[in-house]
Design an enzyme around this catalytic site. Sequence first.
Site, PDB file in Angstrom:
ATOM      1  CG  ASN A 101      -2.124   0.893   1.057  1.00  0.00           C
ATOM      2  OD1 ASN A 101      -2.251   1.596   0.058  1.00  0.00           O
ATOM      3  ND2 ASN A 101      -3.007   0.876   2.036  1.00  0.00           N
TER       4      ASN A 101
ATOM      5  CG  HIS B 177     -11.690  -2.364  10.341  1.00  0.00           C
ATOM      6  ND1 HIS B 177     -10.657  -1.872   9.570  1.00  0.00           N
ATOM      7  CD2 HIS B 177     -11.256  -3.555  10.807  1.00  0.00           C
ATOM      8  CE1 HIS B 177      -9.650  -2.743   9.571  1.00  0.00           C
ATOM      9  NE2 HIS B 177     -10.003  -3.769  10.310  1.00  0.00           N
TER      10      HIS B 177
ATOM     11  NE  ARG C 209      -9.660  -1.274  13.483  1.00  0.00           N
ATOM     12  CZ  ARG C 209      -8.850  -0.710  12.583  1.00  0.00           C
ATOM     13  NH1 ARG C 209      -7.603  -1.108  12.462  1.00  0.00           N
ATOM     14  NH2 ARG C 209      -9.292   0.252  11.787  1.00  0.00           N
TER      15      ARG C 209
ATOM     16  CE1 TYR D  92      -5.317   2.815  10.355  1.00  0.00           C
ATOM     17  CE2 TYR D  92      -5.836   2.486  12.668  1.00  0.00           C
ATOM     18  CZ  TYR D  92      -5.659   1.978  11.392  1.00  0.00           C
ATOM     19  OH  TYR D  92      -5.846   0.632  11.167  1.00  0.00           O
TER      20      TYR D  92
ATOM     21  CG  ASP E  52      -4.426  -0.537  14.863  1.00  0.00           C
ATOM     22  OD1 ASP E  52      -3.361  -0.485  15.507  1.00  0.00           O
ATOM     23  OD2 ASP E  52      -4.473  -0.608  13.623  1.00  0.00           O
TER      24      ASP E  52
ATOM     25  CG  HIS F 212      -2.095   2.636  12.946  1.00  0.00           C
ATOM     26  ND1 HIS F 212      -1.611   3.440  11.950  1.00  0.00           N
ATOM     27  CD2 HIS F 212      -2.524   1.501  12.341  1.00  0.00           C
ATOM     28  CE1 HIS F 212      -1.731   2.834  10.780  1.00  0.00           C
ATOM     29  NE2 HIS F 212      -2.289   1.646  10.989  1.00  0.00           N
TER      30      HIS F 212
ATOM     31  CD  GLU G 283      -3.824  -4.171  14.753  1.00  0.00           C
ATOM     32  OE1 GLU G 283      -3.279  -4.066  13.636  1.00  0.00           O
ATOM     33  OE2 GLU G 283      -5.059  -4.278  14.891  1.00  0.00           O
TER      34      GLU G 283
ATOM     35  CD  GLU H 192      -1.039  -3.206  10.643  1.00  0.00           C
ATOM     36  OE1 GLU H 192      -1.091  -2.136  10.036  1.00  0.00           O
ATOM     37  OE2 GLU H 192      -2.042  -3.729  11.157  1.00  0.00           O
TER      38      GLU H 192
ATOM     39  NE  ARG I 172      -3.245  -6.987  13.350  1.00  0.00           N
ATOM     40  CZ  ARG I 172      -3.965  -7.035  12.244  1.00  0.00           C
ATOM     41  NH1 ARG I 172      -4.387  -8.173  11.749  1.00  0.00           N
ATOM     42  NH2 ARG I 172      -4.270  -5.916  11.601  1.00  0.00           N
TER      43      ARG I 172
ATOM     44  CG  HIS J  26      -2.528  -6.525   7.679  1.00  0.00           C
ATOM     45  ND1 HIS J  26      -3.040  -5.523   8.468  1.00  0.00           N
ATOM     46  CD2 HIS J  26      -2.161  -5.934   6.516  1.00  0.00           C
ATOM     47  CE1 HIS J  26      -2.975  -4.364   7.812  1.00  0.00           C
ATOM     48  NE2 HIS J  26      -2.450  -4.593   6.623  1.00  0.00           N
TER      49      HIS J  26
ATOM     50  CG  ASP K 292      -3.499  -2.717   3.047  1.00  0.00           C
ATOM     51  OD1 ASP K 292      -4.012  -3.738   3.532  1.00  0.00           O
ATOM     52  OD2 ASP K 292      -2.658  -2.025   3.661  1.00  0.00           O
TER      53      ASP K 292
ATOM     54  CD  GLU L  95      -7.360  -5.980   9.673  1.00  0.00           C
ATOM     55  OE1 GLU L  95      -7.601  -4.762   9.768  1.00  0.00           O
ATOM     56  OE2 GLU L  95      -6.195  -6.435   9.621  1.00  0.00           O
TER      57      GLU L  95
ATOM     58  CD1 TRP M  12      -1.689   8.432   9.938  1.00  0.00           C
ATOM     59  CD2 TRP M  12      -1.294   6.465   8.990  1.00  0.00           C
ATOM     60  NE1 TRP M  12      -2.879   8.007   9.394  1.00  0.00           N
ATOM     61  CE2 TRP M  12      -2.664   6.763   8.805  1.00  0.00           C
ATOM     62  CE3 TRP M  12      -0.841   5.246   8.486  1.00  0.00           C
ATOM     63  CZ2 TRP M  12      -3.561   5.939   8.129  1.00  0.00           C
ATOM     64  CZ3 TRP M  12      -1.727   4.421   7.810  1.00  0.00           C
ATOM     65  CH2 TRP M  12      -3.077   4.768   7.625  1.00  0.00           C
TER      66      TRP M  12
END
Length: 412
Positions: A37, A122, A147, A159, A220, A222, A246, A272, A293, A322, A326, A349, A412
Amino acid sequence: MTIERAEVVVTSPDRNFVTLQITTTDGVTGLGDGTLNGRELAVVAYLREHVVPLLIGRDERNIEDTWQFLYRSAYWRRGPVTMAAIAAVDVALWDIKAKVAGMPLYQLLGGASRTGLLTYGHASGKDLEELFDSVRDHQEQGYKAIRVQTGVPGLTSIYGIASNATFDANAGVRYDHEPAQRGALPNEEDWDTRSYLRHVPTVFEAVRNEFGPEIPLLHDGHHRMTPIQAASLGKSLEPYDLFWLEDVTPAENPEALRLVRQHTTTPLAIGEIFNTVWDYQQIVREQLIDYVRSAVTHTGGITHLRRVLDYAAQYQIKSGMHGPTDISPVGMAAAMHLGLAIHNFGIQEYMKHGARTDEVFRQSFTFVDGMLHPGEQPGIGVELDLEAAAAHPYEQAYLPYNRLADGTVHDW
């Protein structure tokens, strides 16, 4: 049979995908996902310029030998571009092998260890009302685990909040199918960790009060927190019984997870952005995580990710592969076959792809009552419509990035 040709197909129905299609001298085709991605064309060049010429004339049956050849002969090992390219080859060869055998891939991997794969979706919202609506919508779709991502007071775009897109034509549009925004430059989002840490526990309290104690909830972080901040979050969320927390802190430093473990019993999911078993070696051996992940697409394919998961199984660590959009339907199908076969499956997921993507990638897998199954079609169960793919050319797109209030670029 030997490999007669290998074609790299780039298409952008709902987002950019990189697909490798390998064809044998007997006309059997196999598909592999090489999508990375925001850096898709790097994998395209790696495949077209360096890998495809090495495949022509090779015995397609020798999957392990091909994997080792592509990994070791380049000298420059590991990394997301290399491992995504190897994954594309690996999955395509497994697809061919299963088609020739006349059975779904999971049967070649040892057969089914379960009847289906528990899946999470999600849910998100800028505020509680929007979040509750999103949770209910996912429950209506059949998801049994969800999630939860939430807006934070004072932050405009962060995010995981599907209605927070602020970039050009995407402003105000839910981006359930693709957080990467199409355009020449990445979108800038804002972040404040202290505000987030104060707000998130109140959100999970409200969600538990509204939806009860039984539904598995995930969250998450992130990679945005320092180790002590991550430990604080994990501890503050313990009353709400998360299925997992996560990516609470950047995982490049495995020792950071020791501090988190010392302060919270909230289960941790990591990996991930990992690409090899070597990334996991310390955190698995020291039992610093509970779920792996990684995606098949980014971790060297089925051959290598199974090594990671077999290693993790020795420490009662489970899979949590994951699977947002993407990961193409090809990569998702590969994950389902692997998840169905391994003993230490945890959860999968799954974000549903858009209608245009489903036209390009014809799939046999099913999603019923919160459970995924790859289907009984020989191979991985996905066929590529080349004509439909050609109708959606590549479009430049980037994932967003963060800045703090003082202008510092943040994770991010």
